[in-house]
Each structure stands twice: as C-alpha cells, then as structure tokens.
Design a protein around this motif. Structure first.
Motif, PDB file in Angstrom:
ATOM      1  N   ARG A   1       0.829  -1.207   0.000  1.00  0.00           N
ATOM      2  CA  ARG A   1       0.000   0.000   0.000  1.00  0.00           C
ATOM      3  C   ARG A   1       0.862   1.255   0.000  1.00  0.00           C
ATOM      4  O   ARG A   1       0.577   2.219  -0.722  1.00  0.00           O
ATOM      5  CB  ARG A   1      -0.939  -0.017   1.214  1.00  0.00           C
ATOM      6  CG  ARG A   1      -1.845   1.221   1.296  1.00  0.00           C
ATOM      7  CD  ARG A   1      -2.858   1.126   2.430  1.00  0.00           C
ATOM      8  NE  ARG A   1      -3.883   0.142   2.118  1.00  0.00           N
ATOM      9  CZ  ARG A   1      -3.976  -1.051   2.699  1.00  0.00           C
ATOM     10  NH1 ARG A   1      -3.091  -1.404   3.628  1.00  0.00           N
ATOM     11  NH2 ARG A   1      -4.931  -1.877   2.380  1.00  0.00           N
ATOM     12  N   VAL A   2       1.923   1.241   0.807  1.00  0.00           N
ATOM     13  CA  VAL A   2       2.803   2.410   0.867  1.00  0.00           C
ATOM     14  C   VAL A   2       3.467   2.668  -0.487  1.00  0.00           C
ATOM     15  O   VAL A   2       3.515   3.814  -0.957  1.00  0.00           O
ATOM     16  CB  VAL A   2       3.877   2.212   1.969  1.00  0.00           C
ATOM     17  CG1 VAL A   2       4.915   3.332   1.905  1.00  0.00           C
ATOM     18  CG2 VAL A   2       3.222   2.187   3.337  1.00  0.00           C
ATOM     19  N   ILE A   3       3.974   1.630  -1.129  1.00  0.00           N
ATOM     20  CA  ILE A   3       4.650   1.784  -2.421  1.00  0.00           C
ATOM     21  C   ILE A   3       3.677   2.286  -3.479  1.00  0.00           C
ATOM     22  O   ILE A   3       3.971   3.221  -4.237  1.00  0.00           O
ATOM     23  CB  ILE A   3       5.285   0.450  -2.853  1.00  0.00           C
ATOM     24  CG1 ILE A   3       6.447   0.084  -1.933  1.00  0.00           C
ATOM     25  CG2 ILE A   3       5.777   0.537  -4.301  1.00  0.00           C
ATOM     26  CD1 ILE A   3       7.042  -1.275  -2.212  1.00  0.00           C
ATOM     27  N   ILE A   4       2.499   1.674  -3.547  1.00  0.00           N
ATOM     28  CA  ILE A   4       1.535   2.039  -4.589  1.00  0.00           C
ATOM     29  C   ILE A   4       1.002   3.447  -4.378  1.00  0.00           C
ATOM     30  O   ILE A   4       0.877   4.230  -5.319  1.00  0.00           O
ATOM     31  CB  ILE A   4       0.393   1.010  -4.633  1.00  0.00           C
ATOM     32  CG1 ILE A   4       0.936  -0.337  -5.129  1.00  0.00           C
ATOM     33  CG2 ILE A   4      -0.749   1.477  -5.536  1.00  0.00           C
ATOM     34  CD1 ILE A   4      -0.044  -1.475  -5.030  1.00  0.00           C
ATOM     35  N   GLU A   5       0.716   3.792  -3.129  1.00  0.00           N
ATOM     36  CA  GLU A   5       0.186   5.132  -2.879  1.00  0.00           C
ATOM     37  C   GLU A   5       1.228   6.208  -3.130  1.00  0.00           C
ATOM     38  O   GLU A   5       0.887   7.330  -3.525  1.00  0.00           O
ATOM     39  CB  GLU A   5      -0.344   5.219  -1.448  1.00  0.00           C
ATOM     40  CG  GLU A   5      -1.645   4.446  -1.236  1.00  0.00           C
ATOM     41  CD  GLU A   5      -2.212   4.631   0.149  1.00  0.00           C
ATOM     42  OE1 GLU A   5      -1.534   5.281   0.977  1.00  0.00           O
ATOM     43  OE2 GLU A   5      -3.329   4.140   0.411  1.00  0.00           O
ATOM     44  N   SER A   6       2.504   5.875  -2.934  1.00  0.00           N
ATOM     45  CA  SER A   6       3.542   6.881  -3.188  1.00  0.00           C
ATOM     46  C   SER A   6       3.725   7.141  -4.671  1.00  0.00           C
ATOM     47  O   SER A   6       4.090   8.239  -5.085  1.00  0.00           O
ATOM     48  CB  SER A   6       4.869   6.432  -2.578  1.00  0.00           C
ATOM     49  OG  SER A   6       5.388   5.312  -3.271  1.00  0.00           O
ATOM     50  N   SER A   7       3.457   6.138  -5.504  1.00  0.00           N
ATOM     51  CA  SER A   7       3.664   6.295  -6.944  1.00  0.00           C
ATOM     52  C   SER A   7       2.367   6.552  -7.712  1.00  0.00           C
ATOM     53  O   SER A   7       2.411   7.042  -8.832  1.00  0.00           O
ATOM     54  CB  SER A   7       4.346   5.046  -7.515  1.00  0.00           C
ATOM     55  OG  SER A   7       3.593   3.892  -7.226  1.00  0.00           O
TER      56      SER A   7
END
Length: 804
Positions: free
Chosen positions: A337-343
């Motif tokens: 979730r953190v990776i996807i939301e950051s990109s």
C-alpha cells in the motif's frame, strides 16, 4: 506419532535462536515475494478500476490546428454504435501558473495548461471523480478544479489561489476541488486540464490570440475493434485524421511505468531471496543430520521408522513456516500500500482505503512458499532414511565416511595454506572456508546478492538524481536554459535574438516549434500493419542545429537538411522504417516525403515522435514556442534566467534545464527511494542473519579444534579474528560478482521493461566511488555476522571445548 511430536518440540527448544533466524528469513522472503506480486497486479488493477469507474476514454482527439471541422468530427463519432463520446470540450492553452503569494516555481511555470470551458456534468466519457472539495456540476464563479496529479505533487490544496497569465495580464482563481482526471492525471505530469466556470472562461480567454480549440474522448465497447472504426472514419473523411490523437497506451503508460519497474526488481530479488532461504534450510538440515548421526541411529534402533524421522523435520519446519509466513503476508499488504500510494497518489480519493491486491494473491504466494519449503525439507531430511543404526552407533557416521576419515594424510599442504607462507590468522580463516565448502558457497552467494542489490539501488537513484548528465539519452536536449513563449502576440522573436545573441555570456540560442504528423494507414509496412490505423505523432521543428542543442540518436544522425527526418524508435517499429528509408508524412494537411536520417529514443512521449528542420515547413514558419540557450559559464545560468523572467514577465518563461529535469523526475526518485531502501536493508539484515547462523553452526562443529588452538596459546580474539578474516576474504569474491550484476546485468533486465516506454538503452551514470562505497557495506555486514557468531569461543574454556 507422540514420539515424532516430542522430538519435534525438542528440536524447536534446543535451537531457539537458530530456528528464530530461519523463521525470520522465511518471513522476509514471503514479504518481498508477495509485495512484488501485489505491486505489479494491484497497480494495473487500480488503474483499470479507476478507468472503468470514470468511463475513461480509449482515445483522445485534440482539434487545435483547424485542419478538420470539430462539429463534423464529433457528429460522426457520436453516431457510431459501440462508441461512447464525451462532449466536444472547448479549451484554450496557457503556459504555466503559480501559487499566489509564493515565488514562481519553475516546475509550475512550465506546465502546459488546458483551460477548459466546463460543461455541465456528468460526462458519458472521462467523468471526473472528486478527491477533495465539494462536488458540483460545474465550478462556481472565480473557482477552478485542478487534477490530483499536480495538486499532490506540488502540495496545492483546496482554498489556494492560483495565478495565471494570458500574456498581457495575470488573473487569479481559487481551487475549490481536486479531481481525478484520467487522461491527463498520470504521474510525471507536464500538462493538465484546469476546469473553469463558463463565465470565467469567456471573460479570461476572450483576449487570447488564436481561435478556440476542442477535445473529445472516445470509449469503445470493444477497444480491439477500434481500427475498423478508424478505417471507415477516414474513408468518409476523405483524408487521414490530421490532428493530434492520444491513444490508450499513451494515457496509461506513465500510470504503470514506475510500479512495473519496481515490481520487476522486487519479484526478481524475491525469488532470489526465497532460493537463499531454501538453500539455508537445506544446509541446516544436512548439518543437523550429520551432527546428530549417532543419536538418529540410536532412535532408529529403538524402533522409530525412517518415515517418522523425516516427519520430525517436516513438522518442525511446517510450524516455523506457518509462524513466519502469516506475518510476512500481513506486512506485505502494508508495504504494498505504501509503495503504490507513493507512486499512484493521483488516483487516491480522500479518506479512501482501497484494498491493495486481492486476497487470493497473498494466499497463493504464501502457499507456494510453504509448499516449496516442505519439498526442500523432505528432500534434505530424506538423508536420515539411509542411516544404518549399527554404523551410526559404532562410528557416528557411515562406514564409508569413517574409512575416508581414517585414511592418513598424503603429503603436506602447500601454497597459500602453508604456515610458512601466510600469516597464521589468515591461514586459519582460509582453512575454515576450505573445510566447509557448502557453507562457503552459501556465504559467497549472499555477498553477491547483497552487493548487487545495494549497487543497483545506488546506480538507479544516482542516475535519476543527476539526469542532467544523461538528459540527451532520455530524449531531452542538454542545453543550459529553456525558454517558453507564453504569449506570442506580445513577444518579438527577432528583437529577443538581436538583444540576447550579442550577450557575451550566451553561446547560442536555438528556437523550436511543434507540429502534428500523420502517416496514413495505407503506408504502414511494420509488424502492426494488420491494424490498418493511421499513426499520429508529435514532430519537433528546429530552427538550428540539433547536435548543437544536444539531441542525440541511437542510429544514424539528426536531420540536417529539410528533406530529412529522425524518428523515434516506436515510430520506426510501427512503420517498419530504418535509416535510409523514405517516409511520407502529412504535416499541416500537406503530404511530404522525407529520408529517415536517424532513429532516437525518448521517454517523454514514449518515442512516438519525430524531428525535422523548421525550413521543411512553409517558408514563413514562425510558430516557435520554446528555445534552448547554451551559455559559456554554467554558473551564470540562474542570473540569466532571472533577468529574462524579469524583462519578459508576461510573454516568456525561462528556467534552467536542471530545475526542469529535477521537477520532472523528482517523483521517480521519491517512488524508487522507499522500495530500493527497503530491499537494501532487508538483504543486509538477511546477510548478517545467515552469516551469524551458519558461522555459529560451523564453530560448534569445529569446537574441539578451536579448543586445541586455545590450549596451545592462541587467544579467543585471535580465533575470532581468523574466522572474520576468512569470511571477509570469501565475501570479496561475491562482492566482485555482485558489482558486475548490479552495474550491468540487472539494469539490462530492467531495460526490457522500459522498452515499452520508448527507451531501448537505459542511460546510467556509473559513479564508481559511490558504487564501491555501497559494495563495502557487504564487508561490514559479513564482519558483524561472523564476529557476533564467534562470541561463543571467547565465552568457553579450552577444556570444555576439547571435551565437547
């Protein structure tokens, strides 16, 4: 069964630390593997879901050069069965904006803005979703809606007032909502639609030069049938469609590019880490069987079957796997979730908690890891099936191994391992490595992987952070300063050139304009000829020397005369053209023939573009909108930019190329930083864990030898140091291989992903000082793991070691 369970519990209690380290390794493997699969699948799913939810367009038509009648185009598409269309949306183009009360930022000043006359919502195609602010059918007076892609990136919130200029006077409007605008809302935004109230639109744009422009979106019931529609459309139109067209692939590409690259790296390394975990488990079981050979023989002599002996290990590692895999799966959901939301922050709605990935993904991934572990456990534990009780009780090993052990040594050691030719501690360390070959192979593999991960992360982040050095290889120019015309009616190119060309600080000024090019479907000769669709692409027209500006090509050269053209690699692939071929292109409604002089790559438009000389157009072409300025002293760049912006405040915007590239790629750095840092830390931790675990097993196995060494005068510190020296020397082999993998192999594999985005050769900057510094971290990790594991030598007396 009770005996199997009891022995399993005994194994778990006896080696708490070692079993805990194995469990942690399984957890990290599960985390990395599941996260990578989640990132890849969820990125595509999230984009597809939002595209479906907004009834997103598959193609966007921009009618801005008056080469077709907009109403006629809109009417034809509206009448087609199986095609939904958006309204014919009027717009005017502006260059840049700024937040009121703040200094004008180069990032915002160089955005291409489509100032939209907002028609009453909802729209049948490309409906807007409200992420923040009050939803309404259209903006109120003196209010605008802006896309999340620029709002989140530049920290613009509801209530901020944005300042625009039509070239003659500035005007400000208040942001009342942030909207998800699928066609123009991708990361790395260089253009955006600004949704205005109708009355504001009429009032603020009526004095702008030129005529009103239009755009409309097309959504097909079956996108695969689009070529048939275009064939009929161009037949009825009587000519190819000559205006700008944006395809679904172009609209979706930058939503997916970063997470595809990140997911590719993570899944590759996740598989590698899983294999390391399996190899470690196999080594541990083999070592345990050999260390407890006599005990296993006694147990089998008492009546426990070979199958139940294998069952002990299966039960032990099944317990460890389940206790490790479940936390790994839960943690992977959060990391994903953190990776996807950051990109993909531009697709995030306010207070939304979208589920990252389907539940099936972690279940399947976790089950796969568990089954794989059980297969390896069964394979290595099966060695216990072949133990003969009588041989085990008598010799503590098989009779064949005992015979080998009892054979006298033939000759004496020579070479590096001779005590007379190398320092004693080095010799002891290298003897330990040679004696434990399987452990040495595993440690070398770990050093290789860790070094490759650290080096790859550094090379990627450093290359993107310093992209000015390789901007030409990404398809950009490499000039020092970029100029952009805001209002051509108040700007005189001749007087500007006359004034600034004579400035001693400036080396040269080169102007460039853009036109749309179309290759008719009848002229296709590439691999996609069966689609029979006309190809539209952007063409840059330069009034000077491309090489002087800094543009480069992969093959051939840039155009130098008016009948030459350089084409992007995607255009060359689609049309089946190579250097020396002839290509016929419609430009501004006129068909022209060009000789292909070169082929280039460009990530800005996925290489769906071309380059020609400005004099290939009509004689009086003067629609230059950007300029490239090279200066004699790089340190003068900021001063020149400030002077130009001050003198041409309402007609021209200037920015250093460095600031523009930083603005464009800072999101890429932010997106890469988290996953690459996470993987670097994970592999560093795993290396320390496994080095500690295996080294500790080796020391326990050689405890009698170390007791003898201590009894003849070697100190604990000497023995611990010899172990660390040996492992560090061994890791040097892995470090060298890892550097080669991180610098050459892994980037080339990553380049296969970027080939779909117009990059055939990944431009990297190899800063060897940084590469060697990050590679040195591997030596530190190996040193920490080996030194910590050898603490048992210092804590134990020589007498006990010899007795053991």
């Amino acid at each position: 069964m009770a005996a199997v369970f009891t022995l399993c519990l005994a194994n778990l209690r006896k080696k708490k630390i070692h079993n805990g380290l194995i469990g942690l390794l399984i957890l990290l493997s599960t985390l990395l593997l599941t996260t990578s699969i989640n990132v890849i699948s969820s990125t595509t799913n999230l984009f597809t879901e939002m595209h479906t939810r907004t009834q997103g367009s598959h193609e966007m038509l921009l009618l801005r050069d008056e080469l077709h009648n907009p109403q006629q185009i809109a009417q034809w598409w509206t009448e087609q069965q199986g095609v939904e269309t958006s309204p014919l949306l009027p717009y005017r183009m502006l260059a840049g904006m700024s937040v009121q009360g703040e200094d004008r930022a180069a990032e915002l000043s160089n955005l291409t803005l489509y100032m939209m006359d907002t028609l009453t919502r909802p729209y049948a195609v490309d409906e807007l979703l409200f992420a923040q602010g009050k939803e309404s059918v259209s903006p109120e007076r003196e209010e605008i809606w802006i896309p999340t892609s620029i709002a989140y990136l530049y920290e613009i919130t509801v209530g901020d007032r944005l300042e625009f200029t039509d070239g003659e006077r500035p005007f400000t409007l208040e942001v009342s909502a942030l909207v998800i605008d699928m066609p123009f809302g991708a990361p790395f935004a260089i253009e955006a639609r600004i949704w205005m109230n109708h009355e504001d639109y009429v009032q603020q744009t009526q004095g702008m030069q030129g005529t009103e422009q239009y755009m409309m979106g097309l959504r097909y019931d079956d996108y695969d049938q689009s070529s048939g529609y275009w064939e009929r459309f161009e037949q009825e139109l009587g000519t190819p469609y000559l205006e700008t067209k944006i395809s679904y692939e172009q609209m979706s590409s930058f939503y997916l590019i970063m997470n595809k690259a990140i997911g590719f790296i993570m899944i590759f390394l996740g598989v590698v880490m899983t294999m390391v975990a399996l190899f470690t488990i196999g080594y541990t079981i083999s070592d345990d069987v050999l260390s407890n050979y006599r005990t296993i023989g006694v147990i089998k002599a008492l009546g426990l079957s070979s199958g139940k002996m294998v069952g002990i290990y299966l039960m032990q590692y099944a317990f460890i796997s389940v206790m490790s895999i479940i936390p790994g799966l839960l943690a992977s959901q959060w990391v994903s979730r953190v990776i996807i939301e950051s990109s993909l922050s531009s697709l995030k709605l306010a207070d939304s908690q979208e589920k990252i990935g389907a539940y099936l993904i972690p279940v399947v991934a976790g089950s796969f890891v568990c089954v794989l572990i059980m297969l390896f456990v069964f394979l290595y534990a099966s060695k216990a099936r072949h133990i003969q009780p009588m041989q085990a009780i008598r010799y503590g090993m098989s009779e064949i191994d005992y015979s080998k052990k009892m054979k006298p040594f033939m000759g004496k050691e020579t070479g590096l391992f001779s005590f007379g030719k190398a320092p004693l501690l080095v010799v002891l360390g290298l003897k330990n490595i040679r004696k434990n070959k399987k452990a040495s192979m595993l440690m070398t593999l770990l050093a290789t992987i860790m070094t490759a991960v650290l080096v790859l992360g550094f090379v990627l982040l450093y290359s993107i952070s310093n992209i000015k050095q390789t901007s030409a290889s990404w398809g950009y120019d490499s000039s020092d300063i970029s100029l952009r015309v805001v209002n051509s009616s108040t700007f005189s190119l001749e007087s500007f050139n006359q004034m600034w060309s004579s400035d001693p600080r400036i080396k040269n000024i080169t102007w460039q304009g853009y036109v749309n090019g179309v290759v008719s479907s009848e002229k296709h000769g590439g691999s996609h000829d069966e689609d029979r669709k006309s190809m539209n692409f952007s063409i840059s027209a330069l009034g000077g020397n491309y090489d002087e500006v800094g543009y480069t090509t992969l093959k051939g050269r840039n155009p130098q005369v008016k009948n030459e053209i350089a084409i992007g690699i995607r255009v060359a692939e689609e049309l089946g053209k190579d250097v020396g071929d002839v290509i016929e292109v419609y430009i501004e409604g006129t068909k022209q023939s060009f000789l292909v002089s070169g082929i280039f790559q460009s990530i800005a438009n996925q290489s769906v573009s071309a380059r020609i000389m400005a004099d290939a157009l009509h004689d009086q072409f003067g629609d230059y909108i950007v300029a490239f300025v090279n200066i004699n002293q790089e340190q003068d760049a900021d001063e020149i930019v400030s002077e130009i912006n001050g003198r041409y405040e309402n007609s021209l915007l200037a920015a250093t190329m460095q600031s523009l590239l930083d603005a464009t790629f800072k999101q890429a750095v932010a997106s890469l930083l988290l996953p690459m840092s996470m993987m670097g830390l994970l592999f560093t931790g795993v290396t320390i864990i496994i080095i500690y675990s295996i080294s500790r097993m080796t020391i326990r196995k050689e405890s009698k030898t170390y007791g003898i060494y201590k009894s003849i005068g070697l100190s604990s510190q000497d023995l611990r140091l010899s172990i660390s020296i040996g492992l560090i020397v061994l890791s040097a082999v892995g470090v060298i291989i890892g550097i080669l993998l991180g610098v050459y192999l892994l980037p080339s594999l990553l380049g296969t992903i970027l080939s779909d985005y117009g990059i055939a050769e990944l431009p990297l900057i190899l800063h060897w000082g940084g590469i060697l510094s990050f590679a040195a971290v591997t030596f530190i990790a190996v040193g920490i793991g080996s030194w910590a594991s050898s603490r048992v030598i210092a804590a134990t007396s020589p007498r006990i070691l010899v007795i053991d």
